[in-house]
Write a protein that holds these residues in place. Structure first.
Motif, short mmCIF file in Angstrom:
data_model
loop_
_atom_site.label_atom_id
_atom_site.label_comp_id
_atom_site.label_asym_id
_atom_site.label_seq_id
_atom_site.Cartn_x
_atom_site.Cartn_y
_atom_site.Cartn_z
N ALA A 117 0.83 -1.21 0.00
CA ALA A 117 0.00 0.00 0.00
C ALA A 117 0.86 1.26 0.00
N GLN A 118 1.96 1.23 0.74
CA GLN A 118 2.84 2.39 0.80
C GLN A 118 3.52 2.65 -0.55
N VAL A 119 3.91 1.57 -1.23
CA VAL A 119 4.53 1.71 -2.55
C VAL A 119 3.59 2.41 -3.52
N LEU A 120 2.35 1.93 -3.57
CA LEU A 120 1.38 2.50 -4.51
C LEU A 120 0.98 3.92 -4.11
N GLN A 121 0.94 4.16 -2.80
CA GLN A 121 0.60 5.51 -2.35
C GLN A 121 1.71 6.50 -2.66
N ALA A 122 2.96 6.05 -2.54
CA ALA A 122 4.08 6.93 -2.89
C ALA A 122 4.01 7.32 -4.37
N ALA A 123 3.70 6.34 -5.21
CA ALA A 123 3.57 6.62 -6.64
C ALA A 123 2.43 7.60 -6.90
N GLU A 124 1.33 7.45 -6.17
CA GLU A 124 0.20 8.36 -6.32
C GLU A 124 0.56 9.78 -5.90
N ILE A 125 1.22 9.90 -4.76
CA ILE A 125 1.57 11.23 -4.23
C ILE A 125 2.45 11.98 -5.23
N ALA A 126 3.44 11.28 -5.78
CA ALA A 126 4.35 11.94 -6.71
C ALA A 126 3.62 12.47 -7.94
N MET A 127 2.72 11.66 -8.51
CA MET A 127 1.98 12.14 -9.68
C MET A 127 1.00 13.24 -9.31
N GLU A 128 0.39 13.12 -8.15
CA GLU A 128 -0.60 14.11 -7.70
C GLU A 128 -0.04 15.53 -7.79
N HIS A 129 1.25 15.67 -7.55
CA HIS A 129 1.86 17.00 -7.52
C HIS A 129 2.61 17.34 -8.80
N HIS A 130 2.28 16.60 -9.86
CA HIS A 130 2.73 16.96 -11.21
C HIS A 130 1.56 17.16 -12.16
N LEU A 131 0.34 16.94 -11.68
CA LEU A 131 -0.82 17.04 -12.55
C LEU A 131 -0.90 18.40 -13.24
N GLY A 132 -1.15 18.39 -14.52
CA GLY A 132 -1.30 19.64 -15.28
C GLY A 132 -0.01 20.25 -15.76
N MET A 133 1.13 19.64 -15.49
CA MET A 133 2.40 20.22 -15.91
C MET A 133 2.50 20.23 -17.43
N THR A 134 2.79 21.40 -17.98
CA THR A 134 2.86 21.58 -19.43
C THR A 134 4.21 21.16 -19.99
N LEU A 185 2.77 7.33 6.46
CA LEU A 185 1.32 7.49 6.46
C LEU A 185 0.60 6.29 7.08
N ASP A 186 -0.56 6.58 7.64
CA ASP A 186 -1.50 5.52 8.00
C ASP A 186 -2.29 5.26 6.72
N ILE A 187 -1.82 4.31 5.92
CA ILE A 187 -2.30 4.12 4.56
C ILE A 187 -3.81 3.97 4.42
N PRO A 188 -4.51 3.26 5.32
CA PRO A 188 -5.96 3.11 5.14
C PRO A 188 -6.73 4.44 5.07
N THR A 189 -6.11 5.53 5.54
CA THR A 189 -6.81 6.82 5.51
C THR A 189 -6.61 7.55 4.18
N ALA A 190 -5.78 7.00 3.29
CA ALA A 190 -5.52 7.67 2.02
C ALA A 190 -6.80 7.76 1.20
N LEU A 191 -7.07 8.92 0.64
CA LEU A 191 -8.33 9.15 -0.05
C LEU A 191 -8.23 9.01 -1.57
N VAL A 192 -7.00 9.11 -2.12
CA VAL A 192 -6.81 9.03 -3.57
C VAL A 192 -5.93 7.83 -3.90
N SER A 193 -6.41 6.96 -4.76
CA SER A 193 -5.65 5.77 -5.14
C SER A 193 -4.78 6.07 -6.36
N LEU A 194 -3.79 5.21 -6.62
CA LEU A 194 -2.95 5.37 -7.81
C LEU A 194 -3.80 5.24 -9.07
#
Length: 472
Positions: free
Chosen positions: A377-394, A427-436
């Motif tokens: 869960a942490q692996v997939l959440q790390a991947a999600e977090i990284a992309m979350e903060h690149h969304l919309g980059m031109t 993180l307490d992974i079960p509380t994550a609201l956005v999945s990869l």
């Protein structure tokens, strides 16, 4: 859906662009193969290449024309002396002749036979190209190819996303698939990936391939920190990696990359120093990329510095990080990259820079977390977090060159990947609201909504700035 090997996502490539250099290079080679299979190569009188869409608008800055010439000359970007590429291309242009087969040389007029069509795009993909071979009997053979990101090339007849498509034993086309199979089989993500990679090769060969990637990463970084000067293209961008090493290691010289690594490990590990080294690693790779150097495409060339920088950071600055961790990192990062390839895009011409730096940062974050012993869960959440903060980059390269802002963006992508991993492992992974899976879906929706001028056309964003001297 077909499966993609991690070594089609992370592979040895050549700069400056996977979609605008490697892809057209491969397409030109494919066209020659197409002619040979039909026993028409000896009848060819001329070959005209038409570049459309993004390939036309930023093709010169990305070396697309040079790549096509190399492909039509039967050169292999995996083995060619990269320092000789520009001279080989110049020789073809100046001589007006190109050798397309062992005993077949034809006329080549650059102005007539290399056409940049700035006003037209092919419907299938923004990175479209058309090859037309005129034959001695007056007929012609036409073939269209599309460079869809990461060096992948498709045609209208074959839209395979992989070069060697295989349905694996445990096909993973989403993060949910990965979680389900890992839970069912009680495996880590890298263990699951290793099992699936056996559809292409055995475990020993997979491990060897991952370590070959690591070896090439080290070589590329060392080449990058060993060179000074101005990058080609006319922007006047100076190489900076070598100067950064000089400031970080004053008075020291290094004969090998292992000497460099040893010195780094014995040096300061304070936050500021580590941060500077991460940026140095990324700069070294992307300066090589900008200069037609041999690099690791991961998943693209424009983002080729992120994974090397994060992997070298872990190897130099974290304890107990050896070959096993490197293999886990590469397998996991590569598998995350396949999710974006299948579920969204890794082409900046389709999705902007979020499809390049964003994806590479996501891959690196997941790979680092796996190597550090994080949970699935942490692996997939790390991947999600990284992309979350690149969304919309031109994607808005000045002059169509993979230099400004591309080189520095790799530094930022690497730092974000490390940060994302640190956050996920705390993180307490079960509380994550956005999945990869959700962030990949969102990234694709964002790509579809993005104005075309921000998708590697050099028509918007920073590309509108007139640069007289280097900003870098």
């Amino acid at each position: 859906m077909e499966s993609i090997s991690v070594f089609e996502i992370i592979k040895v490539g050549i700069g400056p662009s996977s979609s605008h250099t490697m892809g057209p290079w491969r397409a030109a080679s494919f066209f020659l193969e197409y002619l040979k299979k039909r026993e028409k190569i000896t009848e060819v009188v001329s070959i005209t290449t038409y570049l459309f869409g993004s390939l036309a608008k930023t093709g010169w800055g990305h070396g697309t024309d040079v790549a096509v010439l190399m492909g039509l000359s039967q050169e292999d970007y995996l083995t060619i002396d990269t320092t000789a590429i520009r001279q080989k291309a110049d020789n073809i242009i100046q001589s007006g002749r190109i050798t397309i087969d062992k005993h077949k040389t034809i006329d080549f007029n650059y102005k007539d036979h290399m056409v940049f069509d700035f006003d037209q795009s092919l419907d299938f993909h923004p990175n479209g190209m058309r090859f037309v071979a005129e034959l001695s009997d007056g007929t012609s053979i036409t073939r269209e190819y599309f460079s869809v990101g990461g060096g992948f090339v498709v045609t209208h007849d074959s839209d395979h996303v992989a070069q060697n498509p295989i349905v694996t034993q445990y096909p993973c086309h989403s993060a949910q698939d990965i979680e389900s199979y890992c839970e069912e089989l009680n495996l880590s993500i890298s263990q699951l990936v290793m099992m699936n990679e056996m559809a292409w090769r055995n475990e020993e060969e997979t491990r060897s391939e991952a370590l070959t990637i690591w070896s090439e990463i080290k070589k590329c970084i060392f080449r990058g920190i060993s060179k000074r000067g101005i990058l080609p293209g006319g922007l006047g961008v100076h190489r900076r990696a070598a100067d950064m090493v000089k400031k970080l290691m004053p008075g020291q010289t290094f004969l090998t990359v292992e000497d460099l690594i040893k010195a780094i490990r014995l040096g300061s590990h304070d936050f500021n120093t580590v941060n500077k080294w991460v940026s140095t690693f990324a700069l070294a790779v992307n300066e090589e990329n900008a200069d037609f150097g041999r690099i690791i495409t991961a998943p693209t060339n424009g983002a080729s510095g992120v994974i090397p920088a994060v992997l070298m950071y872990a190897y130099c600055f974290t304890p107990h990080f050896g070959e096993e961790e490197i293999i886990k990192f590469i397998l996991t990062a590569g598998e995350i990259g396949t999710l974006y390839k299948k579920g969204a895009t890794i082409s900046a011409a389709m999705g902007g820079c979020q499809a390049e730096i964003g994806v590479s940062s996501s891959m690196a974050a997941g790979g680092l977390t796996e190597a550090f012993g994080g949970s699935r869960a942490q692996v997939l959440q790390a991947a999600e977090i990284a992309m979350e903060h690149h969304l919309g980059m031109t994607c808005d390269p000045i002059g169509g060159l993979v230099q400004i802002p591309c080189i520095e963006r790799n530094c930022m992508g690497a730092i974000k990947a490390i940060t994302a991993s640190n956050i996920a492992m705390g993180l307490d992974i079960p509380t994550a609201l956005v999945s990869l899976d959700n962030v990949i879906k969102t990234m694709w929706e964002t790509a579809l909504d993005m104005n075309t001028k921000y998708k590697e056309t050099s028509e918007g964003g920073l590309a509108n700035i007139s640069v007289n001297i280097s900003e870098c």
